[in-house]
Scaffold this motif. Structure first.
Motif, short mmCIF file in Angstrom:
data_model
loop_
_atom_site.label_atom_id
_atom_site.label_comp_id
_atom_site.label_asym_id
_atom_site.label_seq_id
_atom_site.Cartn_x
_atom_site.Cartn_y
_atom_site.Cartn_z
N UNK A 129 11.12 -1.06 6.21
CA UNK A 129 11.32 -1.97 5.08
C UNK A 129 10.56 -1.47 3.85
N UNK A 130 9.33 -1.06 4.06
CA UNK A 130 8.51 -0.58 2.95
C UNK A 130 9.06 0.74 2.42
N UNK A 131 9.51 1.62 3.31
CA UNK A 131 10.13 2.86 2.84
C UNK A 131 11.32 2.57 1.93
N UNK A 132 12.14 1.59 2.32
CA UNK A 132 13.32 1.25 1.52
C UNK A 132 12.92 0.64 0.18
N UNK A 133 11.94 -0.23 0.18
CA UNK A 133 11.50 -0.85 -1.07
C UNK A 133 10.90 0.19 -2.01
N UNK A 134 10.15 1.11 -1.45
CA UNK A 134 9.62 2.20 -2.27
C UNK A 134 10.74 3.03 -2.85
N UNK A 135 11.74 3.33 -2.03
CA UNK A 135 12.89 4.10 -2.51
C UNK A 135 13.70 3.35 -3.55
N UNK A 136 13.65 2.01 -3.49
CA UNK A 136 14.39 1.21 -4.47
C UNK A 136 13.73 1.21 -5.84
N UNK A 137 12.46 1.64 -5.88
CA UNK A 137 11.80 1.78 -7.18
C UNK A 137 10.74 0.74 -7.50
N UNK A 138 10.37 -0.11 -6.55
CA UNK A 138 9.31 -1.09 -6.82
C UNK A 138 8.01 -0.37 -7.13
N UNK A 139 7.23 -0.97 -8.02
CA UNK A 139 5.94 -0.38 -8.39
C UNK A 139 4.89 -0.59 -7.30
N UNK A 140 5.04 -1.63 -6.53
CA UNK A 140 4.09 -1.91 -5.46
C UNK A 140 4.72 -2.89 -4.48
N UNK A 141 4.11 -2.99 -3.30
CA UNK A 141 4.47 -4.01 -2.33
C UNK A 141 3.20 -4.74 -1.94
N UNK A 142 3.36 -5.98 -1.50
CA UNK A 142 2.23 -6.77 -1.01
C UNK A 142 2.49 -7.11 0.45
N UNK A 143 1.74 -6.51 1.34
CA UNK A 143 1.84 -6.80 2.77
C UNK A 143 1.21 -8.16 3.00
N UNK A 144 2.03 -9.12 3.44
CA UNK A 144 1.59 -10.51 3.48
C UNK A 144 1.01 -10.88 4.85
N UNK A 145 -0.26 -10.55 5.04
CA UNK A 145 -0.94 -10.90 6.28
C UNK A 145 -1.40 -12.36 6.30
N UNK A 146 -1.21 -13.07 5.18
CA UNK A 146 -1.55 -14.50 5.18
C UNK A 146 -0.46 -15.31 5.85
N UNK A 147 0.79 -15.04 5.54
CA UNK A 147 1.90 -15.87 6.01
C UNK A 147 2.85 -15.16 6.96
N UNK A 148 2.55 -13.95 7.35
CA UNK A 148 3.38 -13.22 8.31
C UNK A 148 2.44 -12.62 9.37
N UNK A 149 2.95 -12.34 10.57
CA UNK A 149 2.08 -11.96 11.70
C UNK A 149 1.70 -10.47 11.70
#
Length: 256
Positions: A29-49
């Motif tokens: 998922x992160x590889x695809x989002x990076x390839x889509x051109x997002x400047x950053x991603x936020x790995x949500x360890x607060x609300x996801x396992x």
């Protein structure tokens, strides 16, 4: 230049950037989002396992895609902070930061020099030892950012003090949490919007990045006009669901 260094420089220069929350644990998922051109991603360890292993895999994918990865930690303690940063995260996003005293403690937990973060030169962030002690010690504080989330009225009132704390690089408004904290279910209500504007003003005055979570890209222009520069647009889950619904609707219409 590694993505985390470029991200830190752009954030501190208050350059406009757009990212998204990642809640699905598949590193692809992160590889695809990076390839889509997002400047950053936020790995949500607060609300996801996400556990320690999941975070390590997710950040490895971010490095492969050359996209900066922040980690929104579930608890404001050194355990989660060290895990994320040792894996090579570009920085830490901390929910429910309500006052400057908490922000000061977070700065100390994120930093080596003048802080309380445990040091290791053999982590992924240190190139598994390739950097060496002196280089990693010098570089890590410069390339690591701290973003404090403002999510209730007490935090809004303290936003100026939080933003002014040396070592805080940005404020991110959580409009849904703000609304719920006020007994509302409408993050677009005028009083919630007014709180967001107050936080943006506090960030701009302190010279740090002002951020906003937006579920709809059309809202970005409003917050950009208020001085916002950091935008978290939806989530990987919402993109998947929206695309699936649109595709299914088109397919059903095509049935003759």
């Amino acid at each position: 230049m590694p993505a985390r260094q470029a991200f830190a420089q752009r954030l501190r220069a208050r350059a406009p950037m757009i990212g998204t929350f990642v809640k699905l644990r598949d590193p692809a998922v992160i590889e695809m989002l990076g390839g889509a051109g997002f400047d950053f991603v936020v790995i949500d360890a607060e609300h996801a396992p996400f556990d320690r292993e999941n975070i390590a895999c997710a950040i490895l994918a971010a490095r492969a895609a050359n996209v900066a990865a922040l980690v929104r930690i579930p608890e404001a303690d050194g355990h989660w902070i060290s895990t994320a940063l040792d894996c090579g995260a570009a920085g830490i996003m901390v929910p429910q930061v309500r006052h400057a005293t908490m922000a000061e403690l977070l700065v100390q937990r994120v930093r080596y020099r003048g802080g309380m973060r445990g040091f290791s030169p053999s982590t992924a962030a240190a190139g598994y030892g390739a950097r060496g002690i002196a280089e990693h010690l010098e570089a890590q504080d410069k390339e690591t950012v701290l973003i404090c989330q403002i999510e209730d009225s007490s935090a809004v009132a303290a936003a100026a003090d939080i933003a002014a704390m040396d070592g805080v690089d940005g404020l991110l408004v959580g409009p849904v949490d703000l609304a719920v904290s006020q007994g509302s279910t409408n993050p677009a209500a005028p009083e919630i919007v007014a709180m967001g504007v107050e936080v943006m003003n506090a960030a701009r005055t302190a010279g740090v990045s002002g951020g906003m979570f937006v579920s709809d890209a059309s809202a970005i222009s409003r917050w950009s006009g208020c001085g916002g520069t950091l935008f978290v647009l939806g989530t990987d889950q919402s993109f998947l669901l929206q695309s699936a619904k649109a595709g299914l609707a088109s397919a059903r219409q095509a049935i003759t």
